[in-house]
Write a protein that holds these residues in place. Structure first.
Motif, PDB file in Angstrom:
ATOM      1  N   GLN A  33      54.454 -45.235  -1.511  1.00 29.50           N
ATOM      2  CA  GLN A  33      55.484 -44.627  -0.669  1.00 29.50           C
ATOM      3  C   GLN A  33      55.459 -45.153   0.761  1.00 29.50           C
ATOM      4  O   GLN A  33      56.441 -45.004   1.499  1.00 29.50           O
ATOM      5  N   SER A  38      61.356 -46.659   5.443  1.00 30.81           N
ATOM      6  CA  SER A  38      62.246 -45.750   4.738  1.00 30.81           C
ATOM      7  C   SER A  38      63.072 -44.888   5.682  1.00 30.81           C
ATOM      8  O   SER A  38      62.745 -44.714   6.858  1.00 30.81           O
ATOM      9  N   HIS A  40      64.592 -40.905   5.239  1.00 27.01           N
ATOM     10  CA  HIS A  40      64.506 -39.721   4.401  1.00 27.01           C
ATOM     11  C   HIS A  40      65.721 -38.853   4.685  1.00 27.01           C
ATOM     12  O   HIS A  40      65.966 -38.479   5.838  1.00 27.01           O
ATOM     13  N   THR A 127      60.251 -39.456  -9.055  1.00 27.98           N
ATOM     14  CA  THR A 127      59.976 -39.758  -7.649  1.00 27.98           C
ATOM     15  C   THR A 127      58.874 -40.791  -7.521  1.00 27.98           C
ATOM     16  O   THR A 127      59.005 -41.780  -6.774  1.00 27.98           O
ATOM     17  N   VAL A 144      65.703 -42.547   0.718  1.00 28.15           N
ATOM     18  CA  VAL A 144      65.189 -41.576  -0.242  1.00 28.15           C
ATOM     19  C   VAL A 144      65.841 -40.224   0.016  1.00 28.15           C
ATOM     20  O   VAL A 144      65.710 -39.653   1.109  1.00 28.15           O
ATOM     21  N   VAL A 146      66.209 -36.240  -0.593  1.00 28.33           N
ATOM     22  CA  VAL A 146      65.440 -35.061  -0.978  1.00 28.33           C
ATOM     23  C   VAL A 146      66.032 -34.454  -2.246  1.00 28.33           C
ATOM     24  O   VAL A 146      67.249 -34.420  -2.435  1.00 28.33           O
ATOM     25  N   THR A 155      59.478 -35.718  -2.595  1.00 31.05           N
ATOM     26  CA  THR A 155      59.737 -36.910  -1.774  1.00 31.05           C
ATOM     27  C   THR A 155      59.077 -36.817  -0.400  1.00 31.05           C
ATOM     28  O   THR A 155      58.975 -37.835   0.298  1.00 31.05           O
ATOM     29  N   ASN A 156      58.623 -35.640  -0.007  1.00 32.03           N
ATOM     30  CA  ASN A 156      58.146 -35.429   1.363  1.00 32.03           C
ATOM     31  C   ASN A 156      56.691 -35.843   1.519  1.00 32.03           C
ATOM     32  O   ASN A 156      55.858 -35.086   2.037  1.00 32.03           O
ATOM     33  N   PRO A 160      58.874 -41.635   7.291  1.00 31.59           N
ATOM     34  CA  PRO A 160      60.042 -42.508   7.403  1.00 31.59           C
ATOM     35  C   PRO A 160      60.222 -43.045   8.813  1.00 31.59           C
ATOM     36  O   PRO A 160      59.586 -42.583   9.771  1.00 31.59           O
ATOM     37  N   SER A 163      64.486 -39.553   9.990  1.00 33.15           N
ATOM     38  CA  SER A 163      64.790 -38.443   9.089  1.00 33.15           C
ATOM     39  C   SER A 163      66.214 -37.973   9.353  1.00 33.15           C
ATOM     40  O   SER A 163      66.694 -38.035  10.486  1.00 33.15           O
ATOM     41  N   ILE A 190      61.029 -31.808   6.466  1.00 35.11           N
ATOM     42  CA  ILE A 190      60.946 -33.282   6.400  1.00 35.11           C
ATOM     43  C   ILE A 190      60.802 -33.904   7.783  1.00 35.11           C
ATOM     44  O   ILE A 190      60.610 -35.119   7.892  1.00 35.11           O
TER      45      ILE A 190
END
Length: 420
Positions: A33, A38, A40, A127, A144, A146, A155-156, A160, A163, A190
């Motif tokens: 991950q 990323s 989120h 996931t 990604v 949620v 996913t958390n 990232p 967010s 998140i």
């Protein structure tokens, strides 16, 4: 791929909110991950659209992007996309089998209390598969979405670059809390220390919670309507903020609510680290070309499908229908999961229609058409149970006019199956 025996088995585990198991397993697998930068994306409604917009703009700049979404409409592969394409069946099958075997060995040593043969839930398995697939494909960015809530969502487990919290509205109260403040607290989960967070148009009750969480965690907060401002129309859209912005954007997704989603996506893109930012030309190209199946999507000339499955989504759909130039009769083909406030959804949509046909698809959470109709008997328009979607859709189309399929993404997916 419609399903897989391992997914069917994982589904029997139900929902297990909490991230420690998934985090520990991912550490055991080498922390995939954290291998790809990323974004989120959480929120009650709009997160799928915003995620698709961010991915489309990155792709237009020749970036290789991963996109993880849920639920799927027709094929489970839709949930894990690499460079715009769902994972092929063979690759997804190999990945699920590998992860299940690793998770089974890991659970035997670290989580013996988990049911034998079911170390992960359906969502957790997918996931983890998404994170592993993105890491192995050496992507430039992953987006990604949620699954449920945020704080305890599987996913958390990543940190990232940005967010996003698109909207906060009443939905899943049985799991997220009875009011907007409680739900906002789950969504705010998140928000990561020091990571910028972009939020859409939120009720004040929800915004207060998110503002406090961002302050406590030192996360720079960017609020639609306060820190960045959209204006214009789908064909000439503008977003501006204190030290920048973009104009002359065409927003390819229909509905006035998509203008807010576009603003949120564009602001999130602007907050990425310099190497991940994309030029204005790529933003214009991506926004014009983005597509999001099942959201105000036309299936032929007479069928419009939309995944509105809560009152906020129904309100957005009703506004889009109210603005539509269509002077023929309208039929609402309504299907819903058994945990949804179908009465609230139907009451919001009813003024746009001449009749409602209730239906259900094969999903195990779908409420039967007859039960839905009973809940709606005292609406001011005719309501009739029309049976399973395979019978209900032809019945709806047997009368002239527009047919709108809504109330559940599962129902929308079934309609897409039937209409090819």
């Amino acid at each position: 791929m419609r399903s897989h025996p391992l997914l069917n088995r994982a589904a029997q585990a139900g929902v297990r909110l909490g991230i420690e198991r998934v985090r520990d397993l991912l550490t055991h697998l080498g922390s995939p991950q954290d291998a790809v930068p990323s974004v989120h994306v959480g929120g009650t409604n709009g997160k799928g659209s915003v995620g698709s917009m961010i991915a489309a703009c990155q792709s237009a700049a020749d970036k290789r992007v991963g996109l993880f979404t849920s639920p799927h409409l027709q094929e489970v592969n839709e949930r894990i996309r690499v460079a715009g394409q769902p994972l092929p069946d063979a690759e997804l099958t190999e990945l699920l089998e590998e992860i299940h075997a690793d998770a089974t060995r890991w659970a035997a040593e670290h989580c013996p209390e988990l049911p034998e043969g079911q170390p992960l839930t359906y969502f957790e398995l997918l996931t983890v598969a998404g994170f592993v697939a993105f890491a192995r494909n050496k992507l430039d960015l992953s987006v990604v979405e949620v699954g449920l809530g945020g704080r305890l969502d599987a996913t958390n487990v990543m940190t990232p670059q940005v967010s996003v919290i698109t909207t906060v509205a009443l939905d899943h109260q049985d799991r997220l809390g009875p009011d907007l403040g409680s739900i906002a607290g789950e969504k705010a989960g998140i928000i990561q220390p020091g990571v910028p967070v972009v939020v859409g148009r939120l009720p004040q009750e929800a915004l207060r919670v998110i503002r406090l969480t961002a302050l406590e965690r030192g996360a720079p907060l960017h609020v639609l309507g306060e820190d960045f401002h959209p204006s214009g129309s789908h064909g000439d859209f503008v977003v501006g903020w204190a030290d920048g912005g973009i104009s002359e954007v065409t927003v390819g997704l229909a509905g006035a609510h998509q203008l807010d989603n576009a603003a949120v996506a564009i602001r999130a893109l602007s907050l990425l680290p310099p190497l991940l930012r994309v030029p204005d030309g790529a933003i214009r190209e991506g926004m014009a070309q983005v597509r999001h199946a099942g959201r105000l999507e036309w299936l032929g000339e007479r069928v419009l499908v939309d995944g509105a499955h809560n009152p906020a989504g129904a309100t957005a759909l009703a506004a889009a229908l109210d603005a539509m130039d269509w002077d023929q009769p309208r039929t609402l083909l309504l299907g819903a999961s058994d945990d949804k406030d179908v009465r609230a959804i139907a009451s919001i949509l009813a003024p746009q229609f001449g009749r409602i046909l209730t239906t259900h698809c094969a999903h195990d959470r779908a409420r039967k058409a007859g039960e839905l109709a009973q809940d709606l008997v005292d609406l001011d328009i005719p309501v009739m149970p029309a049976g399973p979607i395979e019978e209900a859709l032809p019945l709806a189309l047997s009368e002239p006019g527009l047919v709108v399929v809504a109330g559940s993404l599962f129902t929308v997916g079934a309609a897409r199956d039937l209409l090819g």
